[in-house]
Design an enzyme around this catalytic site. Structure first.
Site, PDB file in Angstrom:
ATOM      1  N   ASP A  16      -5.093  -8.745   5.654  1.00 14.31           N
ATOM      2  CA  ASP A  16      -4.346  -7.594   5.178  1.00 14.31           C
ATOM      3  C   ASP A  16      -2.881  -7.800   5.552  1.00 14.31           C
ATOM      4  O   ASP A  16      -2.546  -8.642   6.388  1.00 14.31           O
ATOM      5  CB  ASP A  16      -4.921  -6.324   5.832  1.00 14.31           C
ATOM      6  CG  ASP A  16      -4.096  -5.098   5.556  1.00 14.31           C
ATOM      7  OD1 ASP A  16      -3.814  -4.829   4.372  1.00 14.31           O
ATOM      8  OD2 ASP A  16      -3.713  -4.412   6.521  1.00 14.31           O
ATOM      9  N   SER A  43      -4.510  -7.215   0.040  1.00  5.54           N
ATOM     10  CA  SER A  43      -3.661  -6.047   0.267  1.00  5.54           C
ATOM     11  C   SER A  43      -3.830  -5.007  -0.822  1.00  5.54           C
ATOM     12  O   SER A  43      -4.239  -5.318  -1.948  1.00  5.54           O
ATOM     13  CB  SER A  43      -2.190  -6.500   0.316  1.00  5.54           C
ATOM     14  OG  SER A  43      -1.309  -5.407   0.362  1.00  5.54           O
ATOM     15  N   ASP A  70      -6.720  -3.629   9.539  1.00  7.22           N
ATOM     16  CA  ASP A  70      -6.432  -2.500  10.426  1.00  7.22           C
ATOM     17  C   ASP A  70      -6.799  -1.153   9.833  1.00  7.22           C
ATOM     18  O   ASP A  70      -6.834  -0.155  10.550  1.00  7.22           O
ATOM     19  CB  ASP A  70      -4.942  -2.485  10.792  1.00  7.22           C
ATOM     20  CG  ASP A  70      -4.075  -1.970   9.643  1.00  7.22           C
ATOM     21  OD1 ASP A  70      -3.377  -0.955   9.819  1.00  7.22           O
ATOM     22  OD2 ASP A  70      -4.112  -2.580   8.558  1.00  7.22           O
ATOM     23  N   LYS A 117     -11.333  -4.977  -1.676  1.00  8.48           N
ATOM     24  CA  LYS A 117     -10.940  -6.284  -1.143  1.00  8.48           C
ATOM     25  C   LYS A 117     -12.120  -7.249  -1.041  1.00  8.48           C
ATOM     26  O   LYS A 117     -11.981  -8.445  -1.297  1.00  8.48           O
ATOM     27  CB  LYS A 117     -10.264  -6.102   0.213  1.00  8.48           C
ATOM     28  CG  LYS A 117      -8.918  -5.389   0.133  1.00  8.48           C
ATOM     29  CD  LYS A 117      -8.249  -5.324   1.492  1.00  8.48           C
ATOM     30  CE  LYS A 117      -6.932  -4.565   1.417  1.00  8.48           C
ATOM     31  NZ  LYS A 117      -6.244  -4.525   2.726  1.00  8.48           N
TER      32      LYS A 117
END
Length: 275
Positions: free
Chosen positions: A14, A49, A221, A198
């Site tokens: 990420d 992302s 995160d 993702k």
């Protein structure tokens, strides 16, 4: 912490809150050295992302053809220089999202397309447009988001941060089956094509490259990273990650501010492995 682990064949990271420091920089010379060692071992690096691919490209100048992208939370996938997948949101889903947004004018909304991202005049606060523009490589005003000449990948929303999960539930109730709502952190929510996230993007790349999920590693995160952490055989949450992300990961590494991703990669692909 020392990680006595074998070198994965695919690394997915990420960006915001993970690879980038809080000031949105990273140690480029260190990353360049690591990437060379990864390539020497036949390993792939994937940027995973929620951001627009044009912005991501701007973060990695000079690395064209060396890294791949799972952008827009899996709605756009590029294998180094070739786009292999682009989502396409149903027109009725677009209509319903805009109807819900009109009922909740506190929601600030960006429509993300293949060509550009767009905000609608009269529905979007110009101050929000000016602020969010720094996070997009291409952002434009539109008179009507339902009539833009573009392929719609997703919607990106900003809602009151303390109520973000309530808004996720709202969109799930109002548009269940038409979109998937995911909390990306700090009051931001992505509304994406069902089945696009993702992990689905990584799976497409891994299958294309004949890489088993057990030979993949991921760093994240936020809540939109959990699927890919679960998909990969090796997973790291940042020290600054949400508790739910830490619970989903096998390991917790140093924070984004401490270059946690690069520290782990230096151990997974040490200097002596470079041939």
């Amino acid at each position: 912490m020392e990680y006595n682990l074998k070198s994965p064949k695919l690394i997915a990271a990420d960006i915001d809150g993970t690879f980038l420091r809080p000031d949105r920089t990273y140690d480029r010379p260190r990353f360049e050295r690591i990437l060379k060692r990864m390539h020497a071992k036949g390993a792939k690096f994937v940027v995973a992302s929620g951001n627009q691919i044009a912005l991501l490209e701007n973060l990695f100048p000079g690395f064209e053809g060396q890294i791949s992208y799972v952008a827009e939370n899996g709605a756009l996938i590029r294998d180094e220089q070739e786009v292999i997948f682009a989502g396409n949101m149903d027109p009725y889903a677009i209509k319903r999202v805009l109807e819900v947004q009109r009922q909740h004018p506190e929601i600030q909304l960006v429509l993300c397309g293949v060509k550009s991202a767009y905000c609608q005049r009269g529905l979007t606060d110009p101050r929000f447009f000016d602020f969010i523009n720094q996070f997009y490589g291409r952002l434009a005003w539109a008179d009507d988001l339902q009539t833009i000449d573009d392929q719609v990948l997703k919607f990106a929303l900003l809602v009151p941060e303390e109520q973000s999960l309530q808004y996720v539930d709202l969109f799930k109730q109002e548009l269940g089956g038409l979109i998937e709502a995911t909390d990306t952190g700090f009051g931001y929510i992505d509304l994406i094509v069902p089945g696009c996230h993702k992990a689905s993007g990584l799976q497409k790349l891994a299958e294309r490259w004949n890489i088993d999920p057990q030979d993949c590693a991921a760093f994240g995160d936020g809540g939109n990273d959990i699927e890919m952490l679960n998909y990969c055989g090796l997973s790291f949450a940042m020290a600054n990650a949400q508790d739910s992300v830490k619970a989903a990961a096998q390991y917790v590494c140093k924070s984004d501010a401490e270059d946690g991703v690069l520290e782990v990669l230096d151990q997974l692909y040490p200097e002596e492995s470079h041939i």
